[in-house]
Write a protein that holds these residues in place. Structure first.
Motif, PDB file in Angstrom:
ATOM      1  N   PRO A  27       1.897  10.419  -0.063  1.00 55.71           N
ATOM      2  CA  PRO A  27       1.511   9.917   0.832  1.00 55.71           C
ATOM      3  C   PRO A  27      -0.105  10.429   1.310  1.00 55.71           C
ATOM      4  N   ILE A  28      -0.051  11.872   1.104  1.00 55.55           N
ATOM      5  CA  ILE A  28      -1.361  12.511   1.498  1.00 55.55           C
ATOM      6  C   ILE A  28      -2.655  11.851   0.685  1.00 55.55           C
ATOM      7  N   LEU A  29      -2.438  10.994  -0.188  1.00 57.00           N
ATOM      8  CA  LEU A  29      -3.470  10.341  -0.704  1.00 57.00           C
ATOM      9  C   LEU A  29      -3.935   8.927  -0.086  1.00 57.00           C
ATOM     10  N   GLY A  30      -2.596   8.387   0.252  1.00 50.99           N
ATOM     11  CA  GLY A  30      -2.713   7.317   1.267  1.00 50.99           C
ATOM     12  C   GLY A  30      -3.243   7.373   2.447  1.00 50.99           C
ATOM     13  N   ARG A  31      -3.033   8.766   3.182  1.00 45.33           N
ATOM     14  CA  ARG A  31      -3.295   9.083   4.439  1.00 45.33           C
ATOM     15  C   ARG A  31      -5.200   9.225   4.251  1.00 45.33           C
ATOM     16  N   LEU A  81       1.309   7.721  11.455  1.00 47.66           N
ATOM     17  CA  LEU A  81       0.208   7.607  10.397  1.00 47.66           C
ATOM     18  C   LEU A  81       0.666   7.122   9.136  1.00 47.66           C
ATOM     19  N   LEU A  82       1.592   7.989   8.520  1.00 52.79           N
ATOM     20  CA  LEU A  82       2.106   8.008   7.188  1.00 52.79           C
ATOM     21  C   LEU A  82       3.101   7.039   6.867  1.00 52.79           C
ATOM     22  N   ASP A 135      -9.101  17.417  -4.369  1.00 52.76           N
ATOM     23  CA  ASP A 135      -7.946  17.371  -5.058  1.00 52.76           C
ATOM     24  C   ASP A 135      -6.999  17.391  -3.636  1.00 52.76           C
ATOM     25  N   SER A 136      -6.523  16.178  -3.071  1.00 48.87           N
ATOM     26  CA  SER A 136      -6.014  16.333  -1.808  1.00 48.87           C
ATOM     27  C   SER A 136      -4.500  17.179  -2.052  1.00 48.87           C
ATOM     28  N   ILE A 137      -3.952  16.814  -3.111  1.00 52.29           N
ATOM     29  CA  ILE A 137      -2.608  17.348  -3.310  1.00 52.29           C
ATOM     30  C   ILE A 137      -2.471  18.935  -3.422  1.00 52.29           C
ATOM     31  N   ASN A 138      -3.431  19.460  -3.992  1.00 51.31           N
ATOM     32  CA  ASN A 138      -3.437  20.868  -4.540  1.00 51.31           C
ATOM     33  C   ASN A 138      -3.759  21.496  -3.018  1.00 51.31           C
ATOM     34  N   PHE A 195       0.798  -1.226  -0.014  1.00 51.56           N
ATOM     35  CA  PHE A 195      -0.110  -0.041   0.185  1.00 51.56           C
ATOM     36  C   PHE A 195       0.893   1.346  -0.149  1.00 51.56           C
ATOM     37  N   TRP A 196       1.779   1.167   0.801  1.00 50.49           N
ATOM     38  CA  TRP A 196       2.552   2.246   0.877  1.00 50.49           C
ATOM     39  C   TRP A 196       3.697   2.529  -0.182  1.00 50.49           C
TER      40      TRP A 196
END
Length: 722
Positions: free
Chosen positions: A288-292, A576-577, A619-622, A280-281
């Motif tokens: 990692p922000i998307l996996g979180r 967590l990450l 859009d988690s990254i932006n 997963f990681w």
């Protein structure tokens, strides 16, 4: 047979026992039941059917094995001495309903050798038990040994007549010696264990059972410990007397005890699960922000939105790391963060607390209405004329979390009693001539309603009717308001009525983690101890110094505890990450969480435009880059900002993820090529060598903030320029 098995599989342990110089010490030989059964099935069957006889034979076999080995050691010139106090301990029974019990045994389990798991709730004082007594016949002087009967609560019954085999004495005049011999006594203690609440059904009252410990097992556990006990289930009763109820109880005569405080859920953490998390990681290691967010969307999925609240709970459950603290002084800073949820009725606080208590294996869920100072800390109880300690909710949650709902319903005296437990993580007991300290290394998740309508002009302690010293011990205080928003109400109504789980962004239910996966994941990340990097140190120190410089700062929230909270939250986010060290994203998210918690009044200095009710961003990254730019710009850490933007840009460009990521990379390119704003000091961007050395000296001074900021007046005289 027993001595041959010990010589074959436990010779090294016997050698260590013989070489020990302490002859009066009690020694244990731990025997794995599965290994015993595989190599000698007859002994394994005898353990299950005739445990009393076999345990005695194993102890005698240890004596015989010593006599065989000691001659070899003495012949070789090695110092060795024979030990009388050697005990064989059997552990590791197979996990099956016949041998391993999470629910306590009943009457039909009497005289069986079982493995039982539970939580220690009470311990008695250590006693001296006379397990045998010598009687002498007054006529023929024959000596008779009588043993204590466990079933009669260790009462020694004198023989009725002389048992001399050489003659027909049959005298009934038997005299016991007035002198108490030390070899006829042993250490003895009783503990009370309770069924683990997580293993019970809803509405079931947990059962409790007494366990007797002898010899080296005494003082091996304390209230609040999760234990696994291997022993013989026994019936026992008090002496019979006419006109009195004949009370019979079940107890366990322990043979082996294991403390499971830090084991978590070992049954769930399998190699397949570890490999699944690694894959997963590996997929989300560059973003990692998307996996979180996938993990956060699995938190209490029946509640729509509340992205920030779920993130805060996940960070608190992950917790900080105590491995990097210096314990040479004997004083440690706590590593478990505390969270207080303040919200209007119907905002889902109780649901979040209940879900959090299910994720962590060692948890206690209680309410302020049904909790007192003794119920939360520890109480002294008298039983059979003796005082015994019984642990409360915080003691039972040692190593996990304690969820307290309706926190405002507790009495003021009861809330004051947990001050020491929250900060020092100990409970000092001085009751009924018992003076000791118990550990309460747990995170506290509390939920409370505001006192009437929230008045932004009043301080937080006035709106909550909670004292300032108590509020300062919480790392995060999040305010959840039930505001009227047409768009938000429509989304919530659709989510509840249609029971769809994909309303949050582009998240599908197939990506949702199950509760068992979350339990296994948080068990694994507890073993990660991330240290702070240089960039994370600069971010946390800059934010702390900026808070301290504010003239209108909240003095109860901007103490040294604020810096400790930032460290704990950043380490929790790193866990967590799945990060091995606290990186820039972890420090930034810790600052954002604290800033949102301080956004109740004008304590917020970064002016982040974030709504706690917000759902997960499309859009988690932006969204993260915008927050990153906002935070680091106001902290004047432009070099770290450019470093992180360039790193994210290169990582996104290296992925072959389709048009969506390409669109995101355009945003990074615009951020990378962004010209300095007019209010940005150009000297910060184009630093000369003297300025760079001056910044290094400032960073060195920031590492000494603990000693500097103890005096509030000294901060005004500092020229901090980061």
């Amino acid at each position: 047979m027993c001595d041959q098995y010990l010589l074959a599989y436990h010779k090294n342990e016997l050698y260590d026992i013989l070489n020990s110089k302490n002859d009066s010490h009690h020694f244990s030989i731990n025997i794995n039941f599965i290994v015993l059964f595989d190599n000698d099935p007859s002994l394994g069957n005898k353990v299950l059917k005739e445990a009393d006889n076999l345990l005695g034979e194993l102890d005698e076999g240890a004596q015989k094995a010593q006599k065989i080995l000691i001659s070899d050691l003495l012949d070789n010139g090695t110092e060795a001495s024979f030990k009388n106090n050697v005990h064989c301990r059997i552990y590791g029974l197979p996990i099956c309903p016949e041998l391993h019990r999470n629910l306590f045994p009943k009457n039909y389990d009497a005289n069986k050798f079982l493995q039982v798991s539970g939580t220690v709730v009470r311990i008695s004082a250590t006693k001296l038990l006379e397990f045998k007594r010598e009687y002498i016949c007054s006529k023929c002087k024959y000596k008779i040994i009588s043993y204590a009967e466990y079933e009669k609560k260790n009462i020694i019954s004198p023989p009725k007549k002389c048992l001399n085999p050489d003659g027909n004495c049959n005298s009934t005049n038997l005299i016991s010696s007035d002198e108490l011999k030390s070899q006829f006594c042993k250490d003895y203690q009783e503990i009370k264990i309770q069924e683990q609440v997580s293993q019970l059904g809803f509405g079931t009252m947990p059962s409790s059972m007494w366990v007797s410990l002898e010899d080296d097992l005494v003082d091996s556990c304390k209230p609040g410990d999760n234990v696994t006990i291997c022993g013989i289930v026994k019936r026992r009763w008090s002496p019979f007397s006419p006109g009195r109820i004949f009370d019979i109880e079940l107890a366990i005569k322990a043979n082996h005890i294991q403390i499971n405080n830090t084991c978590g859920l070992p049954n769930l953490v399998t190699p397949e699960i570890k490999e699944l998390f690694s894959q997963f990681w590996d997929t989300y290691k560059n973003i990692p922000i998307l996996g979180r967010d996938i993990i956060l969307k699995s938190f209490c999925p029946q509640i729509f939105g509340l992205h920030i609240v779920k993130l805060a709970i996940a960070v608190v459950l992950a917790g900080g790391s105590a491995a990097n603290q210096d314990s040479s002084t004997g004083v440690k800073t706590r590593s478990e963060p505390h969270l207080l949820l303040v919200g209007d009725p119907g905002t889902g606080k109780s649901q979040l607390l209940r879900f959090a208590s299910k994720v962590v294996p060692r948890s206690v869920l209680t309410t302020g209405v049904g909790s007192t100072a003794a119920g939360l800390t520890v109480t002294a109880m008298m039983e059979d004329g003796e005082w015994q300690l019984e642990g409360g909710a915080l003691v039972l949650a040692d190593g996990g979390i304690c969820c307290i709902d309706e926190f405002n319903s507790m009495k003021e005296h009861d809330r004051t009693s947990i001050h020491e437990a929250m900060e020092q993580q100990t409970i000092s007991v001085a009751k009924a001539s018992i003076v000791c300290k118990l550990s309460t290394r747990c995170s506290i998740l509390a939920a409370t309603n505001p006192k009437g309508n929230i008045d932004p002009m009043q301080p937080l302690c006035m709106n909550l009717a909670l004292a300032t010293p108590l509020l300062s011990r919480f790392d995060l205080i999040l305010l959840i308001r039930d505001t009227v928003q047409e768009e938000w109400d429509s989304l919530v109504a659709d989510y509840i009525l249609t029971e769809t789980k994909d309303n949050d962004s582009k998240f599908t239910k197939s990506q949702e983690w199950s509760l068992e996966m979350l339990q296994a994941y948080f068990t694994i990340i507890k073993k990660i101890h991330p240290p702070l990097t240089e960039e994370a140190n600069r971010i946390l120190a800059s934010y702390y110094q900026l808070q301290r410089r504010q003239s209108s700062r909240n003095k109860s929230r901007t103490t040294v505890r604020l810096l400790d909270s930032l460290v704990r939250l950043s380490q929790g986010h790193a866990r967590l990450l799945f990060h091995e060290s606290v990186q820039i994203i972890d420090a930034v998210m810790a600052v954002i969480l604290v800033e949102i918690g301080m956004g109740y009044q004008e304590d917020s200095i970064l002016n982040l435009d974030m709504n706690i009710h917000s759902s997960f961003p499309d859009d988690s990254i932006n969204s993260y880059v915008e927050l990153l730019n906002n935070v680091l710009e106001k902290l004047n850490l432009h070099d770290i900002l450019e470093q992180e933007i360039n790193s994210l840009h290169s990582e996104i460009d290296s992925l072959n993820c389709g048009n969506e990521i390409t669109t995101k990379s355009r945003y990074f390119q615009s951020m990378k090529n962004k010209e300095p704003t007019s209010n940005r000091d150009s000297n910060i961007i184009e630093r000369d060598d003297n300025k760079h050395e001056e910044d290094k000296e400032t960073l060195h001074n920031s590492e000494m903030e603990r000693s500097i900021f103890q005096d509030d007046n000294s901060i005004d005289n500092l020229d901090l320029n980061i």
